[in-house]
Design a protein around this motif. Structure first.
Motif, PDB file in Angstrom:
ATOM      1  N   PHE A 141       5.833 -77.235  45.367  1.00  0.00           N
ATOM      2  CA  PHE A 141       5.872 -76.263  46.457  1.00  0.00           C
ATOM      3  C   PHE A 141       6.446 -76.866  47.728  1.00  0.00           C
ATOM      4  O   PHE A 141       7.016 -76.155  48.560  1.00  0.00           O
ATOM      5  CB  PHE A 141       4.466 -75.726  46.717  1.00  0.00           C
ATOM      6  CG  PHE A 141       3.937 -74.894  45.584  1.00  0.00           C
ATOM      7  CD1 PHE A 141       4.720 -73.913  45.007  1.00  0.00           C
ATOM      8  CD2 PHE A 141       2.666 -75.090  45.086  1.00  0.00           C
ATOM      9  CE1 PHE A 141       4.250 -73.140  43.955  1.00  0.00           C
ATOM     10  CE2 PHE A 141       2.184 -74.321  44.038  1.00  0.00           C
ATOM     11  CZ  PHE A 141       2.983 -73.352  43.475  1.00  0.00           C
ATOM     12  N   LEU A 180       0.123 -63.492  43.924  1.00  0.00           N
ATOM     13  CA  LEU A 180       0.996 -64.648  43.767  1.00  0.00           C
ATOM     14  C   LEU A 180       2.437 -64.297  44.118  1.00  0.00           C
ATOM     15  O   LEU A 180       3.135 -65.082  44.770  1.00  0.00           O
ATOM     16  CB  LEU A 180       0.910 -65.147  42.323  1.00  0.00           C
ATOM     17  CG  LEU A 180       1.815 -66.310  41.939  1.00  0.00           C
ATOM     18  CD1 LEU A 180       1.513 -67.529  42.795  1.00  0.00           C
ATOM     19  CD2 LEU A 180       1.647 -66.659  40.467  1.00  0.00           C
ATOM     20  N   VAL A 211       4.680 -66.195  47.003  1.00  0.00           N
ATOM     21  CA  VAL A 211       5.952 -66.888  46.754  1.00  0.00           C
ATOM     22  C   VAL A 211       7.021 -66.391  47.717  1.00  0.00           C
ATOM     23  O   VAL A 211       7.801 -67.182  48.268  1.00  0.00           O
ATOM     24  CB  VAL A 211       6.395 -66.668  45.287  1.00  0.00           C
ATOM     25  CG1 VAL A 211       7.814 -67.177  45.069  1.00  0.00           C
ATOM     26  CG2 VAL A 211       5.436 -67.362  44.333  1.00  0.00           C
ATOM     27  N   TYR A 244       1.857 -71.545  50.936  1.00  0.00           N
ATOM     28  CA  TYR A 244       1.502 -72.675  50.077  1.00  0.00           C
ATOM     29  C   TYR A 244       0.063 -72.638  49.583  1.00  0.00           C
ATOM     30  O   TYR A 244      -0.199 -72.833  48.385  1.00  0.00           O
ATOM     31  CB  TYR A 244       1.740 -73.999  50.805  1.00  0.00           C
ATOM     32  CG  TYR A 244       3.175 -74.293  51.144  1.00  0.00           C
ATOM     33  CD1 TYR A 244       4.214 -73.759  50.391  1.00  0.00           C
ATOM     34  CD2 TYR A 244       3.502 -75.115  52.208  1.00  0.00           C
ATOM     35  CE1 TYR A 244       5.534 -74.027  50.705  1.00  0.00           C
ATOM     36  CE2 TYR A 244       4.817 -75.399  52.533  1.00  0.00           C
ATOM     37  CZ  TYR A 244       5.836 -74.850  51.782  1.00  0.00           C
ATOM     38  OH  TYR A 244       7.131 -75.122  52.095  1.00  0.00           O
ATOM     39  N   MET A 277      -0.287 -70.057  46.787  1.00  0.00           N
ATOM     40  CA  MET A 277       0.424 -70.467  45.572  1.00  0.00           C
ATOM     41  C   MET A 277      -0.316 -71.595  44.872  1.00  0.00           C
ATOM     42  O   MET A 277      -0.504 -71.567  43.648  1.00  0.00           O
ATOM     43  CB  MET A 277       1.852 -70.893  45.928  1.00  0.00           C
ATOM     44  CG  MET A 277       2.765 -69.741  46.319  1.00  0.00           C
ATOM     45  SD  MET A 277       4.489 -70.228  46.440  1.00  0.00           S
ATOM     46  CE  MET A 277       4.487 -71.134  47.979  1.00  0.00           C
TER      47      MET A 277
END
Length: 328
Positions: free
Chosen positions: A29, A285, A289, A294, A297
């Motif tokens: 990420f 989710l 994204v 962060y 995710m």
């Protein structure tokens, strides 16, 4: 090697896999393109404002310090605070998890039951009309894009049929429950099931074909084995041969497929939940994204990874129960 030694070895392997997984999730990420600040702050904002927000989220710290904080939060049950909603990720996950379990649990159960049943019928009657129909329908549904089928069902059952039937058949196009929700419990349950129908049917149609084709292939191989021919020569009933001997022999590979499907029950269906605006983990989710959120995710992928890893561990441990030929 006894069961205890096998269990200890598998447990150590699982811990190693968990550590590698969470490490990869953290760094993947961080190297993704985009900046979470871009969604909140205009480039024309003062530099001090940008630095203050980075300090608030800990993005100004070195990567190794962020990694230590990330691991510390995971092992203490904290998944961080969402950049978008400013709420604890664990609270939002727990809020959406029942909806995802309802959608994915019902669709996965139907998919497995329907897929295995048709696969057994097709494999045990190779070349019959049942076999040809199962393979054809399985290949057709397996190749359909889920977004196409979802939109097609939505267009049919939420637009054309209400017009044709004068509103008698009318499925909702979005949401988990009506707004405002029904005040009584039976009405609320029926309303949720009404909203659940189209996304659940979409997932079942898209997914059961894969199970059917794999189970069919396994059954064709099993039905040619010597012990099946011996059972037929002894005059055992066909149902006993198919389900008592044939299906039982292919339960280990089927259990692996089922174990892998369990992660989807918690992780959700990203595309389906997004199309039908289902208030679940998959849509959560997807939004994270898009906005480089962060903590969300990392939290959702961590949850999904843990379910997958634990499901595989459980499947490995019960192999011996499903197939007596397997010894630890």
């Amino acid at each position: 090697m006894g069961f205890k030694a096998y269990f200890a070895r598998r447990l150590i392997n699982t811990v190693i896999v968990v550590f590698v997984t969470v490490t990869l999730q953290f760094f993947i990420f961080r190297i993704m393109p985009g900046n979470p600040l871009a969604h909140f702050i205009s480039p024309n904002f003062p530099l001090e404002s940008r630095r203050a927000l980075m300090e608030l989220w800990g993005l100004d710290k070195p990567v190794h310090e962020q990694f230590i904080t990330y691991l510390s939060n995971l092992f203490t049950g904290k998944l961080g605070i969402s950049f978008i909603s400013q709420r604890y990720v664990i609270d939002e996950v727990l809020e959406r998890l029942p909806n995802t379990i309802l959608l994915m649990g019902s669709s996965t159960t139907l998919m497995i039951v329907l897929g295995i049943h048709l696969g057994v019928l097709a494999g045990s009657r190779r070349g019959s009309k049942t076999d040809v129909a199962s393979v054809t329908f399985g290949l057709l549904t397996q190749g359909l894009p889920v977004f196409f089928l979802g939109l097609l069902l939505m267009l049919t059952f939420s637009y054309y049929l209400p017009v044709v039937t004068g509103g008698l058949i009318n499925f909702p196009v979005a949401g988990t429950v009506s707004r405002p929700p029904p005040p009584d419990l039976p009405g609320y349950v029926m309303d949720v099931l009404w909203h659940l129908t189209l996304p659940m049917v979409t997932l079942v149609i898209i997914s059961f074909g894969g199970y059917t084709l794999i189970v069919r292939s396994l059954m064709i191989d099993v039905m040619a084995q010597d012990y099946i021919l011996t059972a037929k020569a002894k005059g055992l009933p066909e149902r006993s041969i198919i389900y008592g001997h044939g299906l039982r022999s292919i339960l280990p590979p089927i259990s692996t497929m089922v174990g892998l499907s369990l992660s989807g029950i918690v992780g959700g269906a990203v595309i389906t939940e997004t199309i039908f605006s289902w208030h679940g983990i998959g849509r959560y989710l997807y939004e994270a994204v898009l906005q480089n959120d962060y903590p969300v995710m990392q939290g959702t992928f961590f949850l999904l990874s843990m379910v997958t890893i634990i499901a595989n561990l459980v499947v490995d441990l019960i192999y011996g129960l499903l197939d007596p030929r397997i010894r630890y």
